[in-house]
Structures are given as structure tokens and as C-alpha cells.
Enzyme design. Sequence first.
Site, mmCIF file in Angstrom:
data_model
loop_
_atom_site.group_PDB
_atom_site.id
_atom_site.type_symbol
_atom_site.label_atom_id
_atom_site.label_comp_id
_atom_site.label_asym_id
_atom_site.label_seq_id
_atom_site.Cartn_x
_atom_site.Cartn_y
_atom_site.Cartn_z
ATOM 1 N N CYS A 1 -21.343 84.355 80.966
ATOM 2 C CA CYS A 1 -21.126 85.614 80.520
ATOM 3 C C CYS A 1 -20.598 86.473 81.318
ATOM 4 C CB CYS A 1 -22.695 86.121 80.301
ATOM 5 S SG CYS A 1 -22.733 87.818 79.571
ATOM 6 N N CYS B 1 -22.954 89.839 82.721
ATOM 7 C CA CYS B 1 -24.197 89.516 83.552
ATOM 8 C C CYS B 1 -23.976 88.166 84.372
ATOM 9 C CB CYS B 1 -25.460 89.381 82.649
ATOM 10 S SG CYS B 1 -25.756 87.847 81.732
ATOM 11 N N HIS C 1 -35.006 65.772 71.646
ATOM 12 C CA HIS C 1 -34.358 65.805 73.129
ATOM 13 C C HIS C 1 -33.256 66.843 73.080
ATOM 14 C CE1 HIS C 1 -36.630 61.942 74.380
ATOM 15 N NE2 HIS C 1 -37.734 63.041 74.196
ATOM 16 N N ASN D 1 -32.375 60.828 70.591
ATOM 17 C CA ASN D 1 -30.833 60.555 70.870
ATOM 18 C C ASN D 1 -30.168 62.139 70.836
ATOM 19 O OD1 ASN D 1 -31.097 57.858 71.181
ATOM 20 N ND2 ASN D 1 -30.411 57.545 68.861
#
Length: 245
Positions: free
Chosen positions: A151, A154, A122, A105
Site C-alpha cells: 500500500c 501505510c 485452503h 487445492n
Amino acid sequence: MAGAPLDTLRAWVAEAPRILVLTGAGMSAESGVPTFRDAQTGHWAHLRPEEMASVEGFRARPGLVWDWYAHRRAQLAGVEPNAGHRALADFSRRHPDRLTIATQNVDGLHQRAGSTGVLCLHGDLRTDRWLDPPRLCCNVSQAVPGSPPTCGTCGNRLRPAVVWFGEALPEALLEKAQDAAHACALMLVVGTAGVVYPAAGLAHIAHRAGARVAVVNPAPSALDDVADLVVASTAAQALPHVLAG
């Protein structure tokens, strides 16, 4: 709730110096968390899971996928850990170092109940990570808001820190879970159909290593054949009883 299978499992818990618990979607469903596919209703009903849970889908439609996960996060806002989550956390507090939780979960309910060291195989829906390998300029706390945030230097995009189709499970966490499966005397498989690998493979590892394996699930699972005990019950019903010692 008590009965022969539950009392047997409670006795096994009392005897086991090390316990591994694998939890799945059924445990969260008891708290009202929609499964991945159940959450695809209304505006999202026409979308294929692969579109919403893959790197390719995110690159193709980043805004749509980001908003879908924002929708899923909003669904968790009013959800609380259930009695099964709390029973695991309480047992760990009473018996430090005896119990390891590995979960399929991504909702963080184990942590919110008070469990620590949870192996989130996961990923974690509550957190983000960079889509592309981060550069020195990439700082999550300074990401430019948007759908998705980026960002400012970049242009790298944030994505939910969950495992998508085609991605490997976090190697370090999987290794810890496999080590716990080798070392445990008892493995509890709770609220999962047992069909998603490699997580479901932990039960086979524990079985081959000589551990007892108990499945706690209201419906038959794919791991019933490897189990020494099958308890046809939900986590919230069974775990407070079997972990009460």
C-alpha cells in the site's frame, strides 16, 4: 473405464439428491500441477515449507516468499483442467443445486473448468490479500508494484490468499462445507490421502450423518476405513463415467 466399483458408484450418484465432493492434490497432479513440496526444486530446493508458507516466514523474508509464489503461479500458466474437473462442472450444469465441491487445492482448476460456488478451503493461489488488517487506504488494485506489492500510503504488504501453516481455514467456507457434509446423501473423496484436517473430517461428518462415502484414489488413503466404497482410480479416469448420468 467401467467396472463393478465404478458402476456401483454411478448408481449411487444417480440416487443421491445431494452430493458433496472433496478434492485434493492428487486431482490437480493429473493436470500436471506440482504438489507444494514437489514444486521446491532447483533454486527453491533448500528451503523448508514453513519458511515459504507461514506468516513468520513471510515477515522474515517477504521478497523471497513472494517470488516463490510467483514461481508457483507461473507453473500454473500452462496447466489445464483435466477430465475429472470437467466432469464435475458438466454434472453441475446438468443438475443444478445437487453437487457441492469443497477443495483443498488452491490452483483454481475447478473454476476454470466451469464449476461455480467452489468452497476453496485452503484459499486461492490466483488472488492476493493484505498481510495486516487493511486500513481505508489499502486498495489491492492500487497497490505499488514490488516483491511484494505494498500500500503506497501505510506500507501494508500483499500476500497470496492461501492458508498458511498456523492459520485457520476460512470459517464461513468451512461451515458451508460442514453443512453440505451433514446434508448430503453421498460424499465423494477424490484425489486426497485424507490426512489433512479439518478438511478430511468432512468425510467423518457425512458418515455419521448417514451418507454413503466413496473414496476415489489410486492409492490407499486414511479415509478408506470410513468409506462404504473404495475405487482405486484417478479422478480423470473415474469421474467422467460415474457422473455421466
